[in-house]
Design a protein around this motif. Structure first.
Motif, mmCIF file in Angstrom:
data_model
loop_
_atom_site.group_PDB
_atom_site.id
_atom_site.type_symbol
_atom_site.label_atom_id
_atom_site.label_comp_id
_atom_site.label_asym_id
_atom_site.label_seq_id
_atom_site.Cartn_x
_atom_site.Cartn_y
_atom_site.Cartn_z
ATOM 1 N N LYS A 15 0.850 -1.196 0.000
ATOM 2 C CA LYS A 15 0.000 0.000 0.000
ATOM 3 C C LYS A 15 0.883 1.243 0.000
ATOM 4 O O LYS A 15 1.796 1.372 0.824
ATOM 5 N N LYS A 16 0.598 2.181 -0.915
ATOM 6 C CA LYS A 16 1.365 3.422 -1.009
ATOM 7 C C LYS A 16 0.458 4.614 -0.757
ATOM 8 O O LYS A 16 -0.673 4.664 -1.267
ATOM 9 N N LEU A 17 0.969 5.567 0.018
ATOM 10 C CA LEU A 17 0.243 6.789 0.343
ATOM 11 C C LEU A 17 0.852 7.953 -0.416
ATOM 12 O O LEU A 17 2.067 8.204 -0.322
ATOM 13 N N PHE A 18 0.016 8.666 -1.167
ATOM 14 C CA PHE A 18 0.469 9.801 -1.972
ATOM 15 C C PHE A 18 -0.136 11.089 -1.435
ATOM 16 O O PHE A 18 -1.308 11.127 -1.027
ATOM 17 N N LEU A 19 0.677 12.134 -1.456
ATOM 18 C CA LEU A 19 0.189 13.462 -1.100
ATOM 19 C C LEU A 19 -0.444 14.086 -2.341
ATOM 20 O O LEU A 19 0.186 14.157 -3.398
ATOM 21 N N VAL A 20 -1.684 14.541 -2.206
ATOM 22 C CA VAL A 20 -2.417 15.138 -3.319
ATOM 23 C C VAL A 20 -2.569 16.635 -3.050
ATOM 24 O O VAL A 20 -3.085 17.034 -1.988
#
Length: 292
Positions: A235-240
Motif C-alpha cells: 500500500k502506497k500513500l500519496f500526497l495530493v
C-alpha cells in the motif's frame, strides 16, 4: 649489427620507456644500421630513406604538460556539472517540500448515489484478498492524503464508514495499472461528481509512505520483514495537492471528515497505524496556510 639494433629496440620500445637517453641510443643504432644497408624490418627504398623523428626532453615535457592540462579541464567540467546537478536537486527539494493548504470553507461538498462496500466484515475482506491473490498475485493499493486547513492548522480528509471506521480515499489497482492514473481513477470514483464539468483537478504529489501486509491478516508494517519473500499487499500513500476551490461529491452512505493532525498523532486505537502515523510522515513538509 641486427642483434644490436634488436636489443636497442627491446630496451627502448619493449619496456615502453620514453626518457631521452634510450631514444638517442635507438636513433644512433638506426642510423648506423641504415648506413650498412641492412633492414631487419623489410625492404626499404634507398631513394627514400626512412626518417626517424628525434624526441627531445622538451617535446616530451610539452606532451606531458598538454595531457595534464586536458585532464585538469575535464576534471573541472565534471566538478562543475556535479555542482549544477546538486544545485538543481536542492532547488527541486526546496520547491517540493512546500504544500499549499486552503481553508475548508473554499470547498463545496455534495452527495451522490451510495457506493456499497464489497465486504461486510474484516474477515470477508481478508478472504476476498486471499482469493484475488491466488488469481493475480500481490495486491497493490494506493491512497490519497488530501489536506485542507482550519484555524491555521492542517486537516486531512477521511471517509467514514458507519460510526467508527475511517479510511483514506483510494483503493486497489488493476493488474498492470499505473499508480498515478489508478489513484486518479479511485479518487474520481469516491469523491468526484458524475458531471464532467465538476471533475476535480487531481494533482498527485510525492509518495510519503509504503506499507506492507506480510500475511492475510490485519497487521501491516512500514517495511517488508526480511523473512517474507511473498508479501500479500503493498500500500502506497500519496500526497495530493488540492486546488484553491473544488467540488466534492460524497456517496450518501459515507461521511467526509476533516480531521486535524493533532488528533491523528499517535491515535492508533481510533485510526489504526497507517493513518495515525501520517503526522510524522508529513513533518518534512512546510505548510503554507493560504487564507483566501
Amino acid at each position: 649489427m641486427v642483434l644490436a639494433v634488436k636489443n636497442a629496440i627491446q630496451r627502448g620500445v619493449g619496456r615502453r620507456r620514453q626518457d631521452a637517453t634510450s631514444m638517442r641510443a635507438l636513433e644512433a643504432c638506426l642510423v648506423v644500421f641504415w648506413e650498412k644497408g641492412e633492414d631487419f624490418i623489410g625492404k626499404v627504398n634507398p631513394q627514400k630513406p626512412a626518417r626517424v623523428r628525434p624526441s627531445s626532453p622538451h617535446s616530451t615535457f610539452l606532451r606531458v604538460r598538454e595531457r595534464g592540462r586536458r585532464r585538469k579541464c575535464s576534471g573541472q567540467l565534471r566538478r562543475e556539472a556535479k555542482r549544477r546537478k546538486e544545485r538543481r536537486g536542492r532547488n527541486e527539494m526546496r520547491v517540493s517540500t512546500v504544500v499549499n493548504t486552503y481553508p475548508l470553507s473554499n470547498y463545496t461538498f455534495g452527495t451522490k448515489e451510495p457506493k456499497m462496500e464489497k465486504d461486510t466484515s474484516v474477515a470477508d475482506r481478508l478472504a476476498r484478498m486471499k482469493v484475488n491473490y491466488m488469481k493475480e498475485g500481490i495486491r497493490t493499493s494506493v491512497e490519497a492524503i488530501l489536506l485542507v486547513q482550519e484555524h491555521n492548522h492542517p486537516h486531512i480528509l477521511l471517509l467514514q464508514i458507519g460510526n467508527t471506521f475511517c479510511k483514506l480515499p483510494g483503493g486497489r489497482l488493476k493488474p498492470g495499472e499505473n499508480e498515478i492514473e489508478g489513484l486518479k481513477r479511485k479518487l474520481s470514483s469516491k469523491l468526484a461528481a458524475n458531471s464532467p464539468a465538476h471533475l476535480p483537478n487531481w494533482q498527485i504529489g510525492e509518495c510519503v509512505a509504503t506499507w506492507w501486509r506480510p500475511n492475510f491478516e490485519t497487521v501491516m508494517y512500514p517495511y517488508c520483514p526480511p523473512h517474507i519473500t511473498k508479501p500479500k499487499e503493498c500500500k502506497k500513500l500519496f500526497l495530493v495537492h488540492l486546488s484553491e476551490r473544488e467540488y466534492f461529491a460524497v456517496p450518501k452512505n459515507l461521511k467526509l471528515l476533516a480531521v486535524p493532525l493533532f488528533e491523528l498523532y499517535d491515535n492508533v486505537q481510533r485510526y489504526g497505524p497507517v493513518i495515525s502515523t501520517i503526522p510524522q510522515q508529513l513533518s518534512r513538509f512546510q505548510f503554507n496556510m493560504v487564507n483566501t
